[in-house]
Design a protein around this motif. Sequence first.
Motif, PDB file in Angstrom:
ATOM      1  N   VAL A  35       1.632 -99.975  -5.027  1.00  0.00           N
ATOM      2  CA  VAL A  35       1.415-100.331  -3.614  1.00  0.00           C
ATOM      3  C   VAL A  35       0.568 -99.321  -2.840  1.00  0.00           C
ATOM      4  O   VAL A  35      -0.208 -99.710  -1.943  1.00  0.00           O
ATOM      5  N   THR A  47       6.683-103.465   7.985  1.00  0.00           N
ATOM      6  CA  THR A  47       5.286-103.690   7.592  1.00  0.00           C
ATOM      7  C   THR A  47       5.024-103.290   6.147  1.00  0.00           C
ATOM      8  O   THR A  47       4.066-103.765   5.535  1.00  0.00           O
ATOM      9  N   GLY A  48       5.880-102.414   5.585  1.00  0.00           N
ATOM     10  CA  GLY A  48       5.748-102.072   4.174  1.00  0.00           C
ATOM     11  C   GLY A  48       5.902-103.319   3.314  1.00  0.00           C
ATOM     12  O   GLY A  48       5.258-103.455   2.264  1.00  0.00           O
ATOM     13  N   ARG A  58      -6.155-103.547   5.047  1.00  0.00           N
ATOM     14  CA  ARG A  58      -5.509-102.949   6.223  1.00  0.00           C
ATOM     15  C   ARG A  58      -5.972-103.649   7.491  1.00  0.00           C
ATOM     16  O   ARG A  58      -5.178-103.900   8.391  1.00  0.00           O
ATOM     17  N   TYR A  89       2.532-104.957   2.726  1.00  0.00           N
ATOM     18  CA  TYR A  89       1.695-104.319   1.697  1.00  0.00           C
ATOM     19  C   TYR A  89       2.293-104.535   0.312  1.00  0.00           C
ATOM     20  O   TYR A  89       1.567-104.682  -0.678  1.00  0.00           O
ATOM     21  N   ARG A  90       3.604-104.561   0.252  1.00  0.00           N
ATOM     22  CA  ARG A  90       4.261-104.825  -1.029  1.00  0.00           C
ATOM     23  C   ARG A  90       3.981-106.265  -1.497  1.00  0.00           C
ATOM     24  O   ARG A  90       3.747-106.510  -2.684  1.00  0.00           O
ATOM     25  N   GLY A 117       6.586 -98.485   9.704  1.00  0.00           N
ATOM     26  CA  GLY A 117       5.555 -98.399   8.666  1.00  0.00           C
ATOM     27  C   GLY A 117       4.957 -97.010   8.614  1.00  0.00           C
ATOM     28  O   GLY A 117       5.678 -95.997   8.636  1.00  0.00           O
ATOM     29  N   ARG A 118       3.627 -96.961   8.512  1.00  0.00           N
ATOM     30  CA  ARG A 118       2.933 -95.666   8.449  1.00  0.00           C
ATOM     31  C   ARG A 118       1.955 -95.496   9.605  1.00  0.00           C
ATOM     32  O   ARG A 118       1.621 -94.389   9.980  1.00  0.00           O
ATOM     33  N   ASP A 162      -0.911 -91.538   0.754  1.00  0.00           N
ATOM     34  CA  ASP A 162      -0.783 -92.217   2.054  1.00  0.00           C
ATOM     35  C   ASP A 162      -1.372 -91.380   3.194  1.00  0.00           C
ATOM     36  O   ASP A 162      -1.885 -91.923   4.163  1.00  0.00           O
ATOM     37  N   GLN A 188       2.021 -97.637  12.595  1.00  0.00           N
ATOM     38  CA  GLN A 188       2.387 -98.537  13.694  1.00  0.00           C
ATOM     39  C   GLN A 188       2.107 -97.909  15.061  1.00  0.00           C
ATOM     40  O   GLN A 188       1.578 -98.554  15.948  1.00  0.00           O
ATOM     41  N   ARG A 204       2.859 -90.032  -3.581  1.00  0.00           N
ATOM     42  CA  ARG A 204       2.675 -91.144  -2.638  1.00  0.00           C
ATOM     43  C   ARG A 204       2.364 -90.591  -1.238  1.00  0.00           C
ATOM     44  O   ARG A 204       1.506 -91.119  -0.538  1.00  0.00           O
TER      45      ARG A 204
HETATM   46  O1   DC Z   1       7.739 -98.371   3.459  1.00  0.00           O
HETATM   47  P1   DC Z   1       7.437 -98.901   2.059  1.00  0.00           P
HETATM   48  O2   DC Z   1       7.839 -97.975   0.955  1.00  0.00           O
HETATM   49  O3   DC Z   1       7.976-100.269   1.848  1.00  0.00           O
HETATM   50  O4   DC Z   1       5.849 -99.019   2.012  1.00  0.00           O
HETATM   51  C1   DC Z   1       5.194 -99.429   0.861  1.00  0.00           C
HETATM   52  C2   DC Z   1       3.784 -98.862   0.821  1.00  0.00           C
HETATM   53  O5   DC Z   1       2.992 -99.473   1.834  1.00  0.00           O
HETATM   54  C3   DC Z   1       3.665 -97.351   0.984  1.00  0.00           C
HETATM   55  O6   DC Z   1       2.880 -96.830  -0.078  1.00  0.00           O
HETATM   56  C4   DC Z   1       2.925 -97.165   2.252  1.00  0.00           C
HETATM   57  C5   DC Z   1       2.290 -98.496   2.556  1.00  0.00           C
HETATM   58  N1   DC Z   1       2.342 -98.828   3.955  1.00  0.00           N
HETATM   59  C6   DC Z   1       1.234 -98.580   4.703  1.00  0.00           C
HETATM   60  O7   DC Z   1       0.251 -98.072   4.178  1.00  0.00           O
HETATM   61  N2   DC Z   1       1.212 -98.932   6.012  1.00  0.00           N
HETATM   62  C7   DC Z   1       2.282 -99.488   6.584  1.00  0.00           C
HETATM   63  N3   DC Z   1       2.240 -99.811   7.880  1.00  0.00           N
HETATM   64  C8   DC Z   1       3.442 -99.733   5.828  1.00  0.00           C
HETATM   65  C9   DC Z   1       3.461 -99.372   4.506  1.00  0.00           C
END
Ligand code: DC
Length: 252
Positions: A123, A59-60, A133, A63-64, A154-155, A210, A157, A206
Amino acid sequence: MTNGASSSTIGVGLLRPRRVCVIPQERPIIVTVDGPAGTGKSSVSRELARRLGLDFLDTGAMYRAATAIMLDRGLTIGQAEQLVALVMTADLHFDWNEDPPMILAWDKPIDHRIRDADVTEHVSPVSAIRELREHMVIKQRIIGHQHPRLVTEGRDQGSVVFPNAEVKFFLWATPEVRAVRRAEQLRAAGVAEVDVARLREEIEARDRSDSTRAVGPLVCPEDATRVDTTGLGFEEVVLRLEQEVRSRVLGT
Ligand code: DC
């Protein structure tokens, strides 16, 4: 250390192809893997999915991709409304025939762009935009519906997107170790000058951003298994997760 990988090389560990499908083909299962950057989440989740015969969602990458769109279309973080509208028209989706699945915007691959330094730099604030989001959560739930046998990382999920996921993990490691792992990844990618202290500062910044944002902050869900990967190699982490899923699902 297993697989010849040092504790700091979790993100770049190489394994020989192996596919042991322990989850019966017809059984739906969502496994969530959350945690901060540098815990090896992506590579571990991808390998876990491969071993269990499940699909893998990064899922990152979504957002990327949104961040790359912002930068490439000349928008700034202050133009959130336009950005969200643009990302909606891009219809971010994955080509599931690729391994790992390849992300597309406007039906064109955008995967080559999403790991660039400027995207990484911007990001975190982009991922804090509430409406973005909300859009991503809907997309990810649709993906979960279309791919009901899924490891998703992800963050948020386990906390927000799939609160009823059958198995949830939260990976962790100290900022020092995560910075060293990131440095090794950059060196392996051919970056000559790597400043580990600076990487650590960036990682901590970060994490702060986050974890403290109002929507979908990085949290360890109460019902998640927390795995501290600080002293562990890639293979050890994958095995631990694989065994946990196996024991929860098959009772073995
Ligand atoms: O895991 P990553 O480094 O590719 O994630 C990139 C950015 O996206 C990181 O700053 C956190 C954000 N992110 C998020 O907020 N929610 C998610 N489910 C996945 C990533």
